[in-house]
Design a protein around this motif. Structure first.
Motif, PDB file in Angstrom:
ATOM      1  N   CYS A   1      42.115  50.975  16.191  1.00 25.87           N
ATOM      2  CA  CYS A   1      43.130  51.464  17.013  1.00 25.87           C
ATOM      3  C   CYS A   1      42.333  52.288  18.357  1.00 25.87           C
ATOM      4  CB  CYS A   1      43.699  52.692  16.336  1.00 25.87           C
ATOM      5  SG  CYS A   1      44.909  51.890  15.167  1.00 25.87           S
ATOM      6  N   MET A   2      41.022  52.936  17.893  1.00 24.79           N
ATOM      7  CA  MET A   2      40.285  53.425  18.953  1.00 24.79           C
ATOM      8  C   MET A   2      39.736  52.425  19.762  1.00 24.79           C
ATOM      9  SD  MET A   2      38.853  56.765  16.961  1.00 24.79           S
ATOM     10  CE  MET A   2      38.614  57.762  18.413  1.00 24.79           C
ATOM     11  N   ASP A   3      39.517  51.206  19.584  1.00 20.99           N
ATOM     12  CA  ASP A   3      38.642  50.311  20.311  1.00 20.99           C
ATOM     13  C   ASP A   3      39.696  49.513  21.007  1.00 20.99           C
ATOM     14  OD1 ASP A   3      36.646  48.538  20.981  1.00 20.99           O
ATOM     15  OD2 ASP A   3      37.352  46.808  19.665  1.00 20.99           O
ATOM     16  N   ARG A   4      40.971  49.532  20.684  1.00 15.41           N
ATOM     17  CA  ARG A   4      41.870  49.158  21.855  1.00 15.41           C
ATOM     18  C   ARG A   4      42.304  49.954  23.012  1.00 15.41           C
ATOM     19  NH1 ARG A   4      44.444  44.843  20.432  1.00 15.41           N
ATOM     20  NH2 ARG A   4      46.293  45.359  21.249  1.00 15.41           N
ATOM     21  N   ARG A   5      42.061  49.425  24.156  1.00 11.74           N
ATOM     22  CA  ARG A   5      42.579  50.361  25.208  1.00 11.74           C
ATOM     23  C   ARG A   5      42.503  49.416  26.619  1.00 11.74           C
ATOM     24  NH1 ARG A   5      36.575  51.162  24.484  1.00 11.74           N
ATOM     25  NH2 ARG A   5      37.194  53.085  23.162  1.00 11.74           N
ATOM     26  N   LEU A   6      43.461  50.194  27.323  1.00 10.17           N
ATOM     27  CA  LEU A   6      43.380  49.634  28.916  1.00 10.17           C
ATOM     28  C   LEU A   6      42.734  50.886  29.903  1.00 10.17           C
ATOM     29  CD1 LEU A   6      47.130  48.648  28.495  1.00 10.17           C
ATOM     30  CD2 LEU A   6      45.104  46.948  28.372  1.00 10.17           C
TER      31      LEU A   6
ATOM     32  N   MET B   1      33.103  65.892  19.378  1.00 10.70           N
ATOM     33  CA  MET B   1      32.373  65.181  20.138  1.00 10.70           C
ATOM     34  C   MET B   1      33.290  64.069  20.587  1.00 10.70           C
ATOM     35  SD  MET B   1      28.834  65.225  18.499  1.00 10.70           S
ATOM     36  CE  MET B   1      28.299  64.273  19.762  1.00 10.70           C
ATOM     37  N   THR B   2      34.620  63.873  20.279  1.00 13.70           N
ATOM     38  CA  THR B   2      35.447  62.800  20.449  1.00 13.70           C
ATOM     39  C   THR B   2      35.831  62.803  22.091  1.00 13.70           C
ATOM     40  OG1 THR B   2      37.284  64.012  19.743  1.00 13.70           O
ATOM     41  CG2 THR B   2      36.197  62.238  18.329  1.00 13.70           C
ATOM     42  N   ASN B   3      35.973  63.656  22.642  1.00 13.73           N
ATOM     43  CA  ASN B   3      36.675  63.850  24.027  1.00 13.73           C
ATOM     44  C   ASN B   3      35.772  63.110  24.965  1.00 13.73           C
ATOM     45  OD1 ASN B   3      34.899  65.845  23.963  1.00 13.73           O
ATOM     46  ND2 ASN B   3      36.274  67.256  25.123  1.00 13.73           N
ATOM     47  N   SER B   4      34.486  63.304  24.996  1.00 16.29           N
ATOM     48  CA  SER B   4      33.633  62.753  25.930  1.00 16.29           C
ATOM     49  C   SER B   4      33.026  61.467  26.006  1.00 16.29           C
ATOM     50  CB  SER B   4      32.377  63.846  26.151  1.00 16.29           C
ATOM     51  OG  SER B   4      31.560  63.783  24.980  1.00 16.29           O
ATOM     52  N   ARG B   5      33.646  60.753  25.100  1.00 19.01           N
ATOM     53  CA  ARG B   5      33.106  59.101  25.154  1.00 19.01           C
ATOM     54  C   ARG B   5      33.654  58.268  25.978  1.00 19.01           C
ATOM     55  NH1 ARG B   5      33.308  54.242  23.654  1.00 19.01           N
ATOM     56  NH2 ARG B   5      31.620  53.133  22.267  1.00 19.01           N
ATOM     57  N   ASP B   6      35.007  58.352  26.323  1.00 23.91           N
ATOM     58  CA  ASP B   6      35.484  57.438  27.294  1.00 23.91           C
ATOM     59  C   ASP B   6      35.656  57.976  28.418  1.00 23.91           C
ATOM     60  OD1 ASP B   6      36.111  55.575  25.168  1.00 23.91           O
ATOM     61  OD2 ASP B   6      37.820  56.559  24.518  1.00 23.91           O
TER      62      ASP B   6
ATOM     63  N   THR C   1      51.919  50.455  21.194  1.00 19.15           N
ATOM     64  CA  THR C   1      51.659  49.024  21.501  1.00 19.15           C
ATOM     65  C   THR C   1      50.346  48.843  21.888  1.00 19.15           C
ATOM     66  OG1 THR C   1      52.278  49.940  23.980  1.00 19.15           O
ATOM     67  CG2 THR C   1      54.109  48.569  22.525  1.00 19.15           C
ATOM     68  N   VAL C   2      49.541  49.772  22.319  1.00 24.00           N
ATOM     69  CA  VAL C   2      48.464  49.382  22.949  1.00 24.00           C
ATOM     70  C   VAL C   2      47.289  49.785  21.827  1.00 24.00           C
ATOM     71  CG1 VAL C   2      46.296  49.963  24.454  1.00 24.00           C
ATOM     72  CG2 VAL C   2      48.676  49.345  25.317  1.00 24.00           C
ATOM     73  N   ARG C   3      47.371  51.123  21.454  1.00 20.09           N
ATOM     74  CA  ARG C   3      46.376  51.432  20.432  1.00 20.09           C
ATOM     75  C   ARG C   3      46.828  51.091  19.026  1.00 20.09           C
ATOM     76  NH1 ARG C   3      41.464  54.085  21.904  1.00 20.09           N
ATOM     77  NH2 ARG C   3      41.907  55.092  23.608  1.00 20.09           N
ATOM     78  N   ARG C   4      47.808  50.918  18.943  1.00 24.47           N
ATOM     79  CA  ARG C   4      48.392  50.247  17.600  1.00 24.47           C
ATOM     80  C   ARG C   4      48.296  51.405  16.312  1.00 24.47           C
ATOM     81  NH1 ARG C   4      47.671  43.809  17.853  1.00 24.47           N
ATOM     82  NH2 ARG C   4      48.939  43.638  19.972  1.00 24.47           N
ATOM     83  N   TRP C   5      48.496  52.730  16.608  1.00 24.23           N
ATOM     84  CA  TRP C   5      48.286  53.605  15.563  1.00 24.23           C
ATOM     85  C   TRP C   5      48.982  53.417  14.400  1.00 24.23           C
ATOM     86  CZ3 TRP C   5      43.945  56.092  15.017  1.00 24.23           C
ATOM     87  CH2 TRP C   5      43.160  56.616  15.970  1.00 24.23           C
ATOM     88  N   TRP C   6      50.118  52.599  14.370  1.00 19.49           N
ATOM     89  CA  TRP C   6      50.982  52.130  13.252  1.00 19.49           C
ATOM     90  C   TRP C   6      49.883  51.699  12.314  1.00 19.49           C
ATOM     91  CZ3 TRP C   6      50.752  47.102  12.665  1.00 19.49           C
ATOM     92  CH2 TRP C   6      50.229  46.372  13.664  1.00 19.49           C
ATOM     93  N   ALA C   7      48.943  50.915  12.430  1.00 19.51           N
ATOM     94  CA  ALA C   7      48.094  50.436  11.443  1.00 19.51           C
ATOM     95  C   ALA C   7      47.503  51.214  10.585  1.00 19.51           C
ATOM     96  CB  ALA C   7      46.904  49.430  11.887  1.00 19.51           C
ATOM     97  N   VAL C   8      47.289  52.470  10.836  1.00 21.00           N
ATOM     98  CA  VAL C   8      46.497  53.467   9.877  1.00 21.00           C
ATOM     99  C   VAL C   8      47.580  53.825   8.776  1.00 21.00           C
ATOM    100  CG1 VAL C   8      45.578  55.874   9.830  1.00 21.00           C
ATOM    101  CG2 VAL C   8      45.112  54.353  11.800  1.00 21.00           C
ATOM    102  N   PRO C   9      48.969  54.344   8.985  1.00 21.73           N
ATOM    103  CA  PRO C   9      49.591  54.625   7.662  1.00 21.73           C
ATOM    104  C   PRO C   9      49.534  53.405   6.819  1.00 21.73           C
ATOM    105  CG  PRO C   9      50.835  55.516   9.784  1.00 21.73           C
ATOM    106  CD  PRO C   9      49.269  54.386  10.321  1.00 21.73           C
ATOM    107  N   GLY C  10      49.612  52.137   7.475  1.00 22.22           N
ATOM    108  CA  GLY C  10      49.536  50.899   6.727  1.00 22.22           C
ATOM    109  C   GLY C  10      48.468  50.729   5.840  1.00 22.22           C
TER     110      GLY C  10
END
Length: 187
Positions: free
Chosen positions: A62-67, A182-187, A7-16
């Motif tokens: 998807c990665m830009d969408r966050r709470l 390097m992806t784990n330390s950005r947010d 619902t938030v990250r919307r990872w379902w967009a990637v397979p599409g």
């Protein structure tokens, strides 16, 4: 976290986006667009060469969408979810590469790795733009001509390498592994 991913990250967009990539590659076939070259004249670039950018844009969306508040209190760090989704995207891309060509899958992996690295330094929008800039820059400056007159690629133009090139695959895997670390330390 599953609801958060949907619902938030919307990872379902990637397979599409991957399905769209396959459909566009199959529909375009061997169609080419003219691209200027610094080596002189115009060279042709297959339309499927540009399709990996669609998936990179979907992943960055998807990665830009966050709470942020929810992510701070989550039991499982969200970067792990993102890393798993990125790895799954690359695995699905390689499955799609069996249909459209492994050079498309390799280029998608390379562009996604570049986008993750740029995202770390700047933001998601710049990351998607960097992927497209790499493709266009490689086409414009990465071609040379052999003494016989046939067009070839320069040593650094990884997206132009043929699908079976071992050095291009090794460099792509190394850049992707670095991006994952390097992806784990950005947010």
């Amino acid at each position: 976290m599953n609801c958060y991913a949907i619902t938030v990250r919307r990872w379902w967009a990637v397979p599409g986006a991957l399905v769209l990539l396959v459909l566009l590659c199959l529909a375009a076939g061997a169609s080419e667009v003219p691209v200027p070259s610094l080596a002189g004249g115009m060279v042709g670039a297959r339309l499927e060469y540009f399709t990996p950018v669609l998936v990179v844009i979907a992943v960055m969306y998807c990665m830009d969408r966050r709470l942020r508040e929810t992510e701070r209190t989550a039991v499982i760090p969200v970067w792990r979810l993102d890393r798993g989704a990125v790895i799954l995207t690359v695995a699905l891309a390689h499955g799609a590469g069996a249909l459209v060509g492994m050079d498309v899958a390799r280029n998608l992996t390379l562009l996604l790795a570049l986008a993750l690295l740029v995202r770390r330094a700047v933001n998601e929008a710049a990351a998607a733009g960097a992927a497209m800039a790499l493709l266009i820059g490689t086409l414009v400056t990465g071609r040379t001509y052999e003494p016989g007159g046939s067009s070839t690629h320069t040593w650094w133009a990884l997206p132009l390498y043929p699908a079976g090139s071992a050095p291009a695959w090794l460099i792509t895997i190394a850049v992707f592994a670095l991006a994952l670390l390097m992806t784990n330390s950005r947010d």
